[in-house]
Design an enzyme around this catalytic site. Structure first.
Site, short mmCIF file in Angstrom:
data_model
loop_
_atom_site.label_atom_id
_atom_site.label_comp_id
_atom_site.label_asym_id
_atom_site.label_seq_id
_atom_site.Cartn_x
_atom_site.Cartn_y
_atom_site.Cartn_z
CG ASP A 19 -17.32 -5.42 38.36
OD1 ASP A 19 -16.99 -5.84 37.66
OD2 ASP A 19 -17.33 -4.07 38.60
CG ASP A 21 -12.79 -2.00 34.78
OD1 ASP A 21 -13.00 -2.55 33.78
OD2 ASP A 21 -11.94 -2.02 35.24
CG ASP A 111 -15.68 -7.76 30.23
OD1 ASP A 111 -16.96 -7.54 29.08
OD2 ASP A 111 -14.41 -8.84 29.50
C1 LIG Z 1 -14.59 -1.30 28.43
C2 LIG Z 1 -15.12 -1.65 29.75
N1 LIG Z 1 -14.26 -2.80 29.87
C3 LIG Z 1 -14.30 -3.60 30.97
C4 LIG Z 1 -15.59 -3.72 31.17
C5 LIG Z 1 -16.29 -4.83 32.82
O1 LIG Z 1 -15.08 -4.62 33.74
P1 LIG Z 1 -16.20 -5.57 35.14
O2 LIG Z 1 -16.77 -6.68 34.56
O3 LIG Z 1 -14.43 -5.63 35.54
O4 LIG Z 1 -16.30 -3.86 35.68
C6 LIG Z 1 -16.60 -2.06 31.03
C7 LIG Z 1 -17.94 -2.67 31.45
O5 LIG Z 1 -19.42 -1.43 31.53
C8 LIG Z 1 -16.21 -1.80 29.70
O6 LIG Z 1 -17.04 -1.27 29.69
MG LIG Z 2 -17.87 -2.71 36.87
#
Ligand SMILES: Cc1ncc(COP(=O)(O)O)c(C=O)c1O
Ligand SMILES: [Mg+2]
Length: 255
Positions: A19, A21, A111
């Site tokens: 992952d 973030d 994400d």
């Molecule tokens: C605002 C926001 N962006 C991105 C993410 C997730 O990013 P990643 O899948 O890289 O942890 C989250 C996850 O809770 C989120 O709250």
């Molecule tokens: Mg994350």
């Protein structure tokens, strides 16, 4: 959207998903872009448009607002490049890149979005470690606005409507296993959030889930073990530092 680096030797022993973030980087990149806004905050009328589970659409509005305020590509890039890595994560990457070529296939599932992730990975000098990156596509249009799109649509009720990481990893593992003609010895997943719990449910008993200690992914795994024993099948190794992941990987590659 998936982006990928150089071709890959067919027979890596292990597949490791990361992952981004709060896992690779010690912040949520989407939250960090607020630093570029006038006065380092977003107006109330914009923040009020957030709807749970529809974060991708909200970020599209945030990025449009920042462009209207004159925030440029280089402004966004420099914010991304300054985000610190999570503890021990660069050491973990160094471990992976110095293993024998047939050991680890490294894939990123996030994400966040392509621009934020590529900016950070390149600045950290680790872009080439990742064979594939699955994340929301983001490109600058002719007006200098970063246009963000959803990764896909899916039927999963747990996940935000723009991305279910379980769908991503299941499809990837199935396709790569067919291409290789054999399964991976083990699959690893390093994450932190609730959106990393869903993909970890698809791991098997020989695989290892590495949830960031006391973050939502870890909490959800613990709750599932208590409420539905046997539902979560992977070995669980919580991490505080990337070095905790190295410790377990060293034992597994030596087997
Ligand atoms: C605002 C926001 N962006 C991105 C993410 C997730 O990013 P990643 O899948 O890289 O942890 C989250 C996850 O809770 C989120 O709250
Ligand atoms: Mg994350």
């Amino acid at each position: 959207m998936a982006s990928h680096s150089a071709s890959i030797s067919p027979n890596k022993r292990f597949l490791i998903f990361f992952d981004f973030d709060e896992t690779i980087v010690d912040e949520t990149s989407d939250d960090m872009v607020v630093e570029a806004a006038p006065g380092q905050h977003l107006p109330g009328w914009l923040k009020d448009t957030y709807r749970p589970g529809r974060y991708n659409e909200y970020m599209q509005r945030v990025l449009a607002y920042l462009a209207e305020q004159g925030v440029t590509e280089s402004d966004l890039r420099s914010i991304m490049e300054k985000i610190p890595a999570s503890p021990g994560m660069l050491t973990l990457f160094q471990f992976l890149r110095t293993r024998p070529a047939h050991d680890f296939e490294v894939v990123l599932v996030s994400d966040a979005n392509t621009f934020f992730i590529e900016a950070w990975l390149r600045r950290a000098g680790v872009r080439q470690l990742f064979h594939r990156i699955f994340t929301n596509p983001a490109t600058f249009n002719k007006n200098g606005r970063l246009v963000l799109r959803p990764f896909h649509s899916h039927e999963c009720q747990r996940c935000p409507d723009n991305m279910c990481k379980q769908v991503v990893i299941r499809d990837y593992v199935a396709r790569r296993t067919q291409e290789r003609g054999r399964p991976y010895q083990r699959i690893f997943y390093v994450g932190d959030g609730a959106n990393d719990f869903c993909p970890a449910l698809s791991l098997g008993p020989r695989d290892v889930a590495f949830p960031r200690r006391d973050f939502p992914m870890h909490r959800l795994i613990t709750e599932t073990h208590e409420a539905m024993p046997g539902e979560f099948k992977a070995v669980t190794v919580p991490w505080v530092s990337g070095e905790d992941v190295i410790t377990r990987l060293r034992k597994l590659v030596a087997e």
